[in-house]
Design a protein around this motif. Structure first.
Motif, PDB file in Angstrom:
ATOM      1  N   TYR A  25      46.517   2.642  29.269  1.00 49.20           N
ATOM      2  CA  TYR A  25      45.704   2.803  30.478  1.00 49.20           C
ATOM      3  C   TYR A  25      45.746   4.246  30.977  1.00 49.20           C
ATOM      4  O   TYR A  25      44.741   4.769  31.448  1.00 49.20           O
ATOM      5  CB  TYR A  25      46.185   1.881  31.594  1.00 49.20           C
ATOM      6  CG  TYR A  25      45.930   0.408  31.374  1.00 49.20           C
ATOM      7  CD1 TYR A  25      44.987  -0.060  30.461  1.00 49.20           C
ATOM      8  CD2 TYR A  25      46.628  -0.535  32.105  1.00 49.20           C
ATOM      9  CE1 TYR A  25      44.772  -1.403  30.283  1.00 49.20           C
ATOM     10  CE2 TYR A  25      46.413  -1.887  31.935  1.00 49.20           C
ATOM     11  CZ  TYR A  25      45.476  -2.320  31.021  1.00 49.20           C
ATOM     12  OH  TYR A  25      45.266  -3.657  30.863  1.00 49.20           O
ATOM     13  N   THR A 124      30.766  -4.291  34.587  1.00 44.87           N
ATOM     14  CA  THR A 124      31.951  -4.590  35.400  1.00 44.87           C
ATOM     15  C   THR A 124      32.782  -5.704  34.776  1.00 44.87           C
ATOM     16  O   THR A 124      34.005  -5.586  34.653  1.00 44.87           O
ATOM     17  CB  THR A 124      31.537  -4.959  36.836  1.00 44.87           C
ATOM     18  OG1 THR A 124      30.833  -3.851  37.401  1.00 44.87           O
ATOM     19  CG2 THR A 124      32.741  -5.304  37.690  1.00 44.87           C
ATOM     20  N   VAL A 125      32.124  -6.779  34.374  1.00 40.15           N
ATOM     21  CA  VAL A 125      32.854  -7.892  33.743  1.00 40.15           C
ATOM     22  C   VAL A 125      33.444  -7.442  32.415  1.00 40.15           C
ATOM     23  O   VAL A 125      34.605  -7.749  32.095  1.00 40.15           O
ATOM     24  CB  VAL A 125      31.937  -9.125  33.570  1.00 40.15           C
ATOM     25  CG1 VAL A 125      32.639 -10.224  32.780  1.00 40.15           C
ATOM     26  CG2 VAL A 125      31.496  -9.654  34.939  1.00 40.15           C
ATOM     27  N   THR A 128      36.503  -5.264  33.164  1.00 41.90           N
ATOM     28  CA  THR A 128      37.576  -6.089  33.719  1.00 41.90           C
ATOM     29  C   THR A 128      38.261  -6.891  32.613  1.00 41.90           C
ATOM     30  O   THR A 128      39.493  -6.941  32.535  1.00 41.90           O
ATOM     31  CB  THR A 128      37.027  -7.027  34.812  1.00 41.90           C
ATOM     32  OG1 THR A 128      36.433  -6.231  35.840  1.00 41.90           O
ATOM     33  CG2 THR A 128      38.121  -7.899  35.399  1.00 41.90           C
ATOM     34  N   ILE A 131      40.294  -4.598  30.299  1.00 42.09           N
ATOM     35  CA  ILE A 131      41.566  -4.227  30.918  1.00 42.09           C
ATOM     36  C   ILE A 131      42.549  -5.393  30.853  1.00 42.09           C
ATOM     37  O   ILE A 131      43.721  -5.216  30.518  1.00 42.09           O
ATOM     38  CB  ILE A 131      41.338  -3.751  32.370  1.00 42.09           C
ATOM     39  CG1 ILE A 131      40.595  -2.410  32.366  1.00 42.09           C
ATOM     40  CG2 ILE A 131      42.653  -3.655  33.141  1.00 42.09           C
ATOM     41  CD1 ILE A 131      40.022  -2.007  33.719  1.00 42.09           C
ATOM     42  N   ALA A 132      42.065  -6.587  31.149  1.00 44.16           N
ATOM     43  CA  ALA A 132      42.934  -7.769  31.118  1.00 44.16           C
ATOM     44  C   ALA A 132      43.398  -8.097  29.703  1.00 44.16           C
ATOM     45  O   ALA A 132      44.504  -8.617  29.508  1.00 44.16           O
ATOM     46  CB  ALA A 132      42.202  -8.963  31.718  1.00 44.16           C
ATOM     47  N   CYS A 167      39.269 -13.739  26.684  1.00 41.02           N
ATOM     48  CA  CYS A 167      38.995 -12.443  27.324  1.00 41.02           C
ATOM     49  C   CYS A 167      38.484 -11.429  26.320  1.00 41.02           C
ATOM     50  O   CYS A 167      37.502 -10.716  26.571  1.00 41.02           O
ATOM     51  CB  CYS A 167      40.259 -11.903  28.004  1.00 41.02           C
ATOM     52  SG  CYS A 167      40.768 -12.819  29.454  1.00 41.02           S
ATOM     53  N   SER A 171      34.776  -9.916  26.181  1.00 43.01           N
ATOM     54  CA  SER A 171      34.714  -8.471  26.398  1.00 43.01           C
ATOM     55  C   SER A 171      33.939  -7.780  25.271  1.00 43.01           C
ATOM     56  O   SER A 171      33.081  -6.920  25.523  1.00 43.01           O
ATOM     57  CB  SER A 171      36.122  -7.890  26.487  1.00 43.01           C
ATOM     58  OG  SER A 171      36.075  -6.487  26.485  1.00 43.01           O
TER      59      SER A 171
END
Length: 185
Positions: A25, A124-125, A128, A131-132, A167, A171
């Motif tokens: 990150y 955005t999704v 997110t 990142i998750a 996820c 993604s």
């Protein structure tokens, strides 16, 4: 593997996951927030988005095959497909970082209404979920590669894997949608 040594391994994997996640990150945040003036436009900038989308598509296929394999109880195929998926995501990250170093991020140039109500929500999704996914994927890769087959089922690996799979898959699919929106709207 004894229950106590398994617990110790899981704690070590969790600590390594946390460290690798923070490092990942940090590097990406730096690259995304540092604005570099381009000396010249690299010919790679025109090709990289297409290659990145192809790598993401291959990642989606590999993840689905890995998921199907474990649902059939085929641990070996599952491990191979998930290993391939991890190699593909590492390839994606290398290509994405290269793209950031060469030319930064892309700007949506399509109609404002599509930007506001389609592109930005999808982006955005996508971000997110990306990142998750990082800590979930890292944890499962570490447990999947370092623990004996018979012990993995007694760790959080199966539960974390289900969430990571959802996820990560979504993604990647949304990343492809973002690519398409940037190119054809």
């Amino acid at each position: 593997m004894s229950c106590e040594s398994l617990r110790v391994s899981v704690r070590r994997h969790a600590a390594a996951t946390a460290l690798l996640t923070v490092l990942s990150y940090s590097v990406l945040t730096y690259l995304l927030t540092s604005h570099r003036a381009l000396q010249h436009e690299s010919p790679l900038l025109g090709v990289l988005p297409h290659v990145i989308a192809a790598v993401n598509l291959a990642g989606v296929v590999s993840l689905q095959l890995g998921y199907r394999a474990i649902r059939r109880g085929d641990v070996r195929s599952h491990r191979n497909f998930m290993g391939l998926s991890f190699v593909l995501i590492a390839t994606f990250l290398t290509l994405y970082v290269t793209r950031l170093l060469l030319g930064g991020t892309e700007v949506y140039r399509g109609p404002q209404v599509i930007r506001d109500f389609v592109y930005l929500p999808v982006l955005t999704v996508h971000l997110t979920l990306s990142i998750a996914s990082v800590p979930l994927v890292l944890f499962n890769v570490l447990t999947g590669l370092t623990l004996p087959y018979g012990s993995i089922g007694r760790t959080p690996h199966p539960r974390v894997g289900k969430v990571a799979y959802l996820c990560w898959s979504l993604s990647l699919v949304l990343g492809i949608v973002v690519y398409l929106l940037l190119r054809w709207t």
